[in-house]
Design a protein around this motif. Sequence first.
Motif, mmCIF file in Angstrom:
data_model
loop_
_atom_site.group_PDB
_atom_site.id
_atom_site.type_symbol
_atom_site.label_atom_id
_atom_site.label_comp_id
_atom_site.label_asym_id
_atom_site.label_seq_id
_atom_site.Cartn_x
_atom_site.Cartn_y
_atom_site.Cartn_z
ATOM 1 N N THR A 101 0.856 -1.182 0.000
ATOM 2 C CA THR A 101 0.000 0.000 0.000
ATOM 3 C C THR A 101 0.893 1.233 0.000
ATOM 4 O O THR A 101 1.870 1.296 0.751
ATOM 5 C CB THR A 101 -0.905 0.027 1.242
ATOM 6 N N ALA A 102 0.569 2.204 -0.847
ATOM 7 C CA ALA A 102 1.290 3.483 -0.877
ATOM 8 C C ALA A 102 0.386 4.550 -0.278
ATOM 9 O O ALA A 102 -0.759 4.712 -0.705
ATOM 10 C CB ALA A 102 1.672 3.850 -2.308
ATOM 11 N N ASP A 106 -1.177 14.103 -0.215
ATOM 12 C CA ASP A 106 -1.588 15.018 -1.271
ATOM 13 C C ASP A 106 -1.910 14.214 -2.526
ATOM 14 O O ASP A 106 -1.031 13.536 -3.088
ATOM 15 C CB ASP A 106 -0.483 16.032 -1.563
ATOM 16 N N ALA A 107 -3.154 14.297 -2.982
ATOM 17 C CA ALA A 107 -3.579 13.538 -4.156
ATOM 18 C C ALA A 107 -2.815 13.938 -5.412
ATOM 19 O O ALA A 107 -2.783 13.160 -6.384
ATOM 20 C CB ALA A 107 -5.076 13.736 -4.384
ATOM 21 N N ALA A 108 -2.182 15.109 -5.414
ATOM 22 C CA ALA A 108 -1.423 15.542 -6.589
ATOM 23 C C ALA A 108 -0.286 14.576 -6.908
ATOM 24 O O ALA A 108 0.089 14.413 -8.074
ATOM 25 C CB ALA A 108 -0.869 16.950 -6.367
ATOM 26 N N VAL A 109 0.258 13.929 -5.878
ATOM 27 C CA VAL A 109 1.329 12.960 -6.118
ATOM 28 C C VAL A 109 0.791 11.775 -6.910
ATOM 29 O O VAL A 109 1.411 11.306 -7.879
ATOM 30 C CB VAL A 109 1.942 12.492 -4.784
ATOM 31 N N PHE A 110 -0.378 11.289 -6.527
ATOM 32 C CA PHE A 110 -0.957 10.146 -7.221
ATOM 33 C C PHE A 110 -1.419 10.494 -8.631
ATOM 34 O O PHE A 110 -1.542 9.615 -9.485
ATOM 35 C CB PHE A 110 -2.112 9.563 -6.412
ATOM 36 N N GLU A 111 -1.671 11.774 -8.889
ATOM 37 C CA GLU A 111 -2.006 12.171 -10.258
ATOM 38 C C GLU A 111 -0.829 11.898 -11.197
ATOM 39 O O GLU A 111 -1.026 11.616 -12.386
ATOM 40 C CB GLU A 111 -2.395 13.649 -10.297
ATOM 41 N N VAL A 113 1.900 9.569 -10.306
ATOM 42 C CA VAL A 113 2.403 8.197 -10.190
ATOM 43 C C VAL A 113 1.304 7.139 -10.210
ATOM 44 O O VAL A 113 1.606 5.942 -10.242
ATOM 45 C CB VAL A 113 3.237 8.036 -8.901
ATOM 46 N N GLY A 114 0.043 7.551 -10.201
ATOM 47 C CA GLY A 114 -1.055 6.606 -10.117
ATOM 48 C C GLY A 114 -1.029 5.499 -11.160
ATOM 49 O O GLY A 114 -1.176 4.313 -10.816
ATOM 50 N N PRO A 115 -0.841 5.822 -12.457
ATOM 51 C CA PRO A 115 -0.817 4.754 -13.461
ATOM 52 C C PRO A 115 0.296 3.732 -13.223
ATOM 53 O O PRO A 115 0.082 2.525 -13.373
ATOM 54 C CB PRO A 115 -0.604 5.519 -14.772
ATOM 55 N N ALA A 116 1.481 4.195 -12.825
ATOM 56 C CA ALA A 116 2.588 3.270 -12.569
ATOM 57 C C ALA A 116 2.294 2.392 -11.357
ATOM 58 O O ALA A 116 2.598 1.188 -11.364
ATOM 59 C CB ALA A 116 3.886 4.047 -12.355
ATOM 60 N N LEU A 117 1.680 2.951 -10.314
ATOM 61 C CA LEU A 117 1.336 2.160 -9.135
ATOM 62 C C LEU A 117 0.264 1.128 -9.474
ATOM 63 O O LEU A 117 0.327 -0.022 -9.013
ATOM 64 C CB LEU A 117 0.857 3.066 -8.004
ATOM 65 N N ALA A 118 -0.713 1.535 -10.269
ATOM 66 C CA ALA A 118 -1.770 0.601 -10.662
ATOM 67 C C ALA A 118 -1.184 -0.569 -11.438
ATOM 68 O O ALA A 118 -1.542 -1.737 -11.214
ATOM 69 C CB ALA A 118 -2.833 1.322 -11.476
ATOM 70 N N ASP A 119 -0.274 -0.282 -12.356
ATOM 71 C CA ASP A 119 0.363 -1.344 -13.135
ATOM 72 C C ASP A 119 1.183 -2.277 -12.247
ATOM 73 O O ASP A 119 1.331 -3.462 -12.552
ATOM 74 C CB ASP A 119 1.257 -0.751 -14.219
ATOM 75 N N ALA A 120 1.714 -1.733 -11.148
ATOM 76 C CA ALA A 120 2.514 -2.539 -10.219
ATOM 77 C C ALA A 120 1.655 -3.308 -9.221
ATOM 78 O O ALA A 120 2.181 -4.112 -8.445
ATOM 79 C CB ALA A 120 3.500 -1.640 -9.468
ATOM 80 N N GLY A 121 0.343 -3.038 -9.222
ATOM 81 C CA GLY A 121 -0.533 -3.717 -8.275
ATOM 82 C C GLY A 121 -0.497 -3.136 -6.882
ATOM 83 O O GLY A 121 -0.829 -3.814 -5.908
ATOM 84 N N VAL A 122 -0.117 -1.863 -6.765
ATOM 85 C CA VAL A 122 -0.017 -1.186 -5.472
ATOM 86 C C VAL A 122 -1.314 -0.431 -5.181
ATOM 87 O O VAL A 122 -1.814 0.294 -6.035
ATOM 88 C CB VAL A 122 1.173 -0.205 -5.462
ATOM 89 N N ALA A 124 -3.339 2.576 -3.560
ATOM 90 C CA ALA A 124 -3.011 3.974 -3.249
ATOM 91 C C ALA A 124 -4.030 4.543 -2.275
ATOM 92 O O ALA A 124 -5.233 4.429 -2.498
ATOM 93 C CB ALA A 124 -2.980 4.805 -4.520
ATOM 94 N N VAL A 125 -3.538 5.154 -1.200
ATOM 95 C CA VAL A 125 -4.398 5.725 -0.163
ATOM 96 C C VAL A 125 -3.974 7.162 0.099
ATOM 97 O O VAL A 125 -2.783 7.424 0.338
ATOM 98 C CB VAL A 125 -4.314 4.916 1.138
ATOM 99 N N VAL A 126 -4.929 8.083 0.064
ATOM 100 C CA VAL A 126 -4.654 9.476 0.431
ATOM 101 C C VAL A 126 -5.121 9.679 1.867
ATOM 102 O O VAL A 126 -6.303 9.532 2.178
ATOM 103 C CB VAL A 126 -5.378 10.459 -0.505
ATOM 104 N N ALA A 127 -4.180 9.992 2.753
ATOM 105 C CA ALA A 127 -4.486 10.171 4.176
ATOM 106 C C ALA A 127 -3.318 10.894 4.826
ATOM 107 O O ALA A 127 -2.190 10.852 4.319
ATOM 108 C CB ALA A 127 -4.711 8.819 4.861
ATOM 109 N N PRO A 128 -3.542 11.572 5.963
ATOM 110 C CA PRO A 128 -2.442 12.239 6.663
ATOM 111 C C PRO A 128 -1.325 11.247 6.983
ATOM 112 O O PRO A 128 -1.585 10.113 7.397
ATOM 113 C CB PRO A 128 -3.110 12.768 7.938
ATOM 114 N N LEU A 129 -0.091 11.679 6.802
ATOM 115 C CA LEU A 129 1.043 10.780 6.980
ATOM 116 C C LEU A 129 1.375 10.512 8.444
ATOM 117 O O LEU A 129 2.119 9.583 8.746
ATOM 118 C CB LEU A 129 2.265 11.347 6.263
#
Length: 209
Positions: A101-102, A106-111, A113-122, A124-129
Amino acid sequence: MDFTAARKVMVDSQVRVNDVTDRALQAALLAVPRERFLPADRAFSAYAEVEPEIAAGRRLMLARDLSKLLMAVGARDGERALSIAGPYAAATLAQMGLNVTAQESDAAVFEVVGPALADAGVAAVVAPLSVPTGEGYDVIVSEAAVPGRPEAWLQALSIGGRLAVVERTGPAGKAVLYVRGEQGVSRRELFDAAPPVLAELAPEPTFAL
Protein backbone atom coordinates in the motif's frame (compact mmCIF):
# COMPACT_ATOMS: atom_id res chain seq x y z
CA MET A 1 16.47 8.82 -24.09
CA ASP A 2 17.10 5.11 -23.57
CA PHE A 3 15.58 4.62 -20.11
CA THR A 4 16.39 0.91 -20.01
CA ALA A 5 20.08 1.63 -20.49
CA ALA A 6 19.92 4.49 -17.96
CA ARG A 7 18.31 2.14 -15.43
CA LYS A 8 21.16 -0.35 -15.78
CA VAL A 9 23.74 2.41 -15.38
CA MET A 10 21.92 3.56 -12.21
CA VAL A 11 22.00 0.08 -10.70
CA ASP A 12 25.64 -0.47 -11.68
CA SER A 13 26.96 2.94 -10.61
CA GLN A 14 24.70 3.96 -7.69
CA VAL A 15 23.43 0.70 -6.19
CA ARG A 16 25.86 -2.20 -6.57
CA VAL A 17 28.92 -0.07 -5.77
CA ASN A 18 27.34 0.91 -2.44
CA ASP A 19 27.29 -2.67 -1.10
CA VAL A 20 23.70 -3.40 -2.10
CA THR A 21 24.17 -7.10 -2.76
CA ASP A 22 20.55 -8.35 -2.59
CA ARG A 23 19.99 -9.79 -6.08
CA ALA A 24 16.19 -9.75 -5.82
CA LEU A 25 16.36 -6.05 -4.98
CA GLN A 26 18.77 -5.36 -7.83
CA ALA A 27 16.44 -7.18 -10.24
CA ALA A 28 13.46 -5.15 -9.01
CA LEU A 29 15.31 -1.87 -9.50
CA LEU A 30 16.21 -2.96 -13.04
CA ALA A 31 12.56 -3.80 -13.74
CA VAL A 32 10.71 -0.80 -12.28
CA PRO A 33 10.60 2.20 -14.65
CA ARG A 34 11.70 5.01 -12.33
CA GLU A 35 10.93 7.61 -15.02
CA ARG A 36 7.20 6.87 -14.66
CA PHE A 37 7.29 8.37 -11.17
CA LEU A 38 8.02 11.85 -12.49
CA PRO A 39 6.09 14.26 -14.73
CA ALA A 40 6.98 13.79 -18.39
CA ASP A 41 9.03 17.00 -18.49
CA ARG A 42 11.23 15.75 -15.64
CA ALA A 43 11.53 12.09 -16.65
CA PHE A 44 15.04 12.73 -18.00
CA SER A 45 16.27 13.26 -14.41
CA ALA A 46 14.96 9.95 -13.04
CA TYR A 47 18.32 8.18 -13.13
CA ALA A 48 20.63 11.04 -12.18
CA GLU A 49 22.07 11.29 -8.67
CA VAL A 50 19.52 13.94 -7.69
CA GLU A 51 16.17 14.03 -5.87
CA PRO A 52 13.74 15.25 -8.58
CA GLU A 53 10.30 16.51 -7.57
CA ILE A 54 7.28 14.32 -8.28
CA ALA A 55 4.60 16.84 -7.24
CA ALA A 56 3.57 18.97 -4.26
CA GLY A 57 7.10 18.97 -2.86
CA ARG A 58 7.41 15.18 -2.81
CA ARG A 59 10.70 13.93 -4.26
CA LEU A 60 12.23 10.67 -5.37
CA MET A 61 14.84 9.43 -2.92
CA LEU A 62 18.38 8.94 -4.21
CA ALA A 63 18.68 5.43 -5.65
CA ARG A 64 21.69 4.79 -3.43
CA ASP A 65 19.82 5.65 -0.23
CA LEU A 66 16.60 3.86 -1.15
CA SER A 67 18.38 0.67 -2.19
CA LYS A 68 20.31 0.60 1.10
CA LEU A 69 17.09 1.15 3.08
CA LEU A 70 15.29 -1.62 1.23
CA MET A 71 18.16 -4.05 1.66
CA ALA A 72 18.28 -3.31 5.39
CA VAL A 73 14.57 -3.98 5.82
CA GLY A 74 14.96 -7.49 4.38
CA ALA A 75 11.69 -7.55 2.43
CA ARG A 76 10.39 -11.02 1.61
CA ASP A 77 7.94 -12.32 -0.98
CA GLY A 78 4.37 -12.39 0.35
CA GLU A 79 4.86 -9.84 3.14
CA ARG A 80 2.58 -6.83 3.69
CA ALA A 81 4.24 -3.46 3.23
CA LEU A 82 3.31 0.18 3.63
CA SER A 83 5.26 2.84 1.76
CA ILE A 84 4.67 6.30 3.23
CA ALA A 85 5.59 9.21 0.94
CA GLY A 86 7.44 6.74 -1.27
CA PRO A 87 5.64 5.66 -4.44
CA TYR A 88 8.77 4.40 -6.20
CA ALA A 89 9.71 2.37 -3.14
CA ALA A 90 6.18 0.94 -3.17
CA ALA A 91 6.51 -0.25 -6.77
CA THR A 92 9.95 -1.72 -6.08
CA LEU A 93 8.62 -3.71 -3.11
CA ALA A 94 5.67 -4.90 -5.20
CA GLN A 95 8.10 -6.08 -7.88
CA MET A 96 9.78 -8.14 -5.14
CA GLY A 97 6.50 -9.90 -4.44
CA LEU A 98 5.13 -7.95 -1.49
CA ASN A 99 1.52 -6.84 -1.01
CA VAL A 100 2.02 -3.07 -0.92
CA THR A 101 0.00 0.00 0.00
CA ALA A 102 1.29 3.48 -0.88
CA GLN A 103 0.13 6.32 1.38
CA GLU A 104 0.29 10.00 0.45
CA SER A 105 -1.26 13.09 2.00
CA ASP A 106 -1.59 15.02 -1.27
CA ALA A 107 -3.58 13.54 -4.16
CA ALA A 108 -1.42 15.54 -6.59
CA VAL A 109 1.33 12.96 -6.12
CA PHE A 110 -0.96 10.15 -7.22
CA GLU A 111 -2.01 12.17 -10.26
CA VAL A 112 1.59 11.70 -11.46
CA VAL A 113 2.40 8.20 -10.19
CA GLY A 114 -1.06 6.61 -10.12
CA PRO A 115 -0.82 4.75 -13.46
CA ALA A 116 2.59 3.27 -12.57
CA LEU A 117 1.34 2.16 -9.14
CA ALA A 118 -1.77 0.60 -10.66
CA ASP A 119 0.36 -1.34 -13.13
CA ALA A 120 2.51 -2.54 -10.22
CA GLY A 121 -0.53 -3.72 -8.27
CA VAL A 122 -0.02 -1.19 -5.47
CA ALA A 123 -3.02 0.16 -3.54
CA ALA A 124 -3.01 3.97 -3.25
CA VAL A 125 -4.40 5.72 -0.16
CA VAL A 126 -4.65 9.48 0.43
CA ALA A 127 -4.49 10.17 4.18
CA PRO A 128 -2.44 12.24 6.66
CA LEU A 129 1.04 10.78 6.98
CA SER A 130 1.09 11.09 10.77
CA VAL A 131 -1.29 8.11 11.03
CA PRO A 132 -0.56 5.02 8.90
CA THR A 133 -3.47 3.44 7.13
CA GLY A 134 -4.08 -0.04 8.53
CA GLU A 135 -1.86 -2.07 10.84
CA GLY A 136 -0.02 -5.36 11.09
CA TYR A 137 2.57 -4.52 8.45
CA ASP A 138 5.73 -6.59 8.03
CA VAL A 139 7.54 -3.68 6.37
CA ILE A 140 7.16 0.11 6.46
CA VAL A 141 9.44 2.42 4.49
CA SER A 142 9.55 6.08 3.50
CA GLU A 143 11.48 7.97 0.84
CA ALA A 144 11.25 11.14 2.94
CA ALA A 145 12.84 11.87 6.30
CA VAL A 146 11.09 12.26 9.63
CA PRO A 147 12.06 14.67 12.43
CA GLY A 148 12.20 11.98 15.12
CA ARG A 149 11.09 8.52 16.18
CA PRO A 150 7.75 7.91 14.37
CA GLU A 151 5.78 6.23 17.16
CA ALA A 152 2.53 5.89 15.19
CA TRP A 153 4.37 4.18 12.35
CA LEU A 154 5.98 1.74 14.78
CA GLN A 155 2.58 0.86 16.22
CA ALA A 156 1.42 -0.14 12.73
CA LEU A 157 4.08 -2.89 12.55
CA SER A 158 3.35 -6.52 13.29
CA ILE A 159 5.55 -8.38 15.76
CA GLY A 160 8.73 -8.97 13.80
CA GLY A 161 7.91 -6.05 11.50
CA ARG A 162 10.62 -3.66 10.31
CA LEU A 163 10.57 0.08 9.68
CA ALA A 164 13.34 1.73 7.63
CA VAL A 165 13.41 5.52 7.55
CA VAL A 166 15.76 8.50 7.72
CA GLU A 167 15.61 10.59 10.89
CA ARG A 168 16.75 14.16 10.35
CA THR A 169 16.73 17.27 12.52
CA GLY A 170 19.48 19.29 10.84
CA PRO A 171 21.51 19.44 7.63
CA ALA A 172 22.27 15.71 7.79
CA GLY A 173 20.22 12.74 8.87
CA LYS A 174 20.68 9.10 9.78
CA ALA A 175 18.94 6.14 8.18
CA VAL A 176 17.70 3.79 10.89
CA LEU A 177 16.11 0.36 11.09
CA TYR A 178 13.49 -0.36 13.74
CA VAL A 179 12.35 -3.92 14.52
CA ARG A 180 9.25 -4.52 16.63
CA GLY A 181 9.55 -7.45 19.02
CA GLU A 182 7.40 -9.01 21.71
CA GLN A 183 9.12 -6.96 24.41
CA GLY A 184 9.55 -3.66 22.59
CA VAL A 185 11.26 -1.99 19.63
CA SER A 186 14.95 -2.11 18.74
CA ARG A 187 16.73 0.61 16.76
CA ARG A 188 19.90 0.37 14.65
CA GLU A 189 21.61 3.21 12.78
CA LEU A 190 22.55 2.41 9.19
CA PHE A 191 24.11 5.26 7.18
CA ASP A 192 24.07 9.04 6.66
CA ALA A 193 21.39 10.49 4.37
CA ALA A 194 19.55 13.78 3.95
CA PRO A 195 16.26 13.52 2.03
CA PRO A 196 13.68 16.26 2.61
CA VAL A 197 11.83 16.09 5.94
CA LEU A 198 8.07 15.54 5.94
CA ALA A 199 6.88 19.01 6.93
CA GLU A 200 3.57 17.77 8.31
CA LEU A 201 5.39 15.64 10.90
CA ALA A 202 7.52 18.52 12.19
CA PRO A 203 6.64 19.62 15.73
CA GLU A 204 4.81 22.89 16.16
CA PRO A 205 7.20 25.74 17.04
CA THR A 206 7.05 26.93 20.63
CA PHE A 207 7.63 30.48 21.81
CA ALA A 208 8.66 31.73 25.21
CA LEU A 209 8.37 35.27 26.52
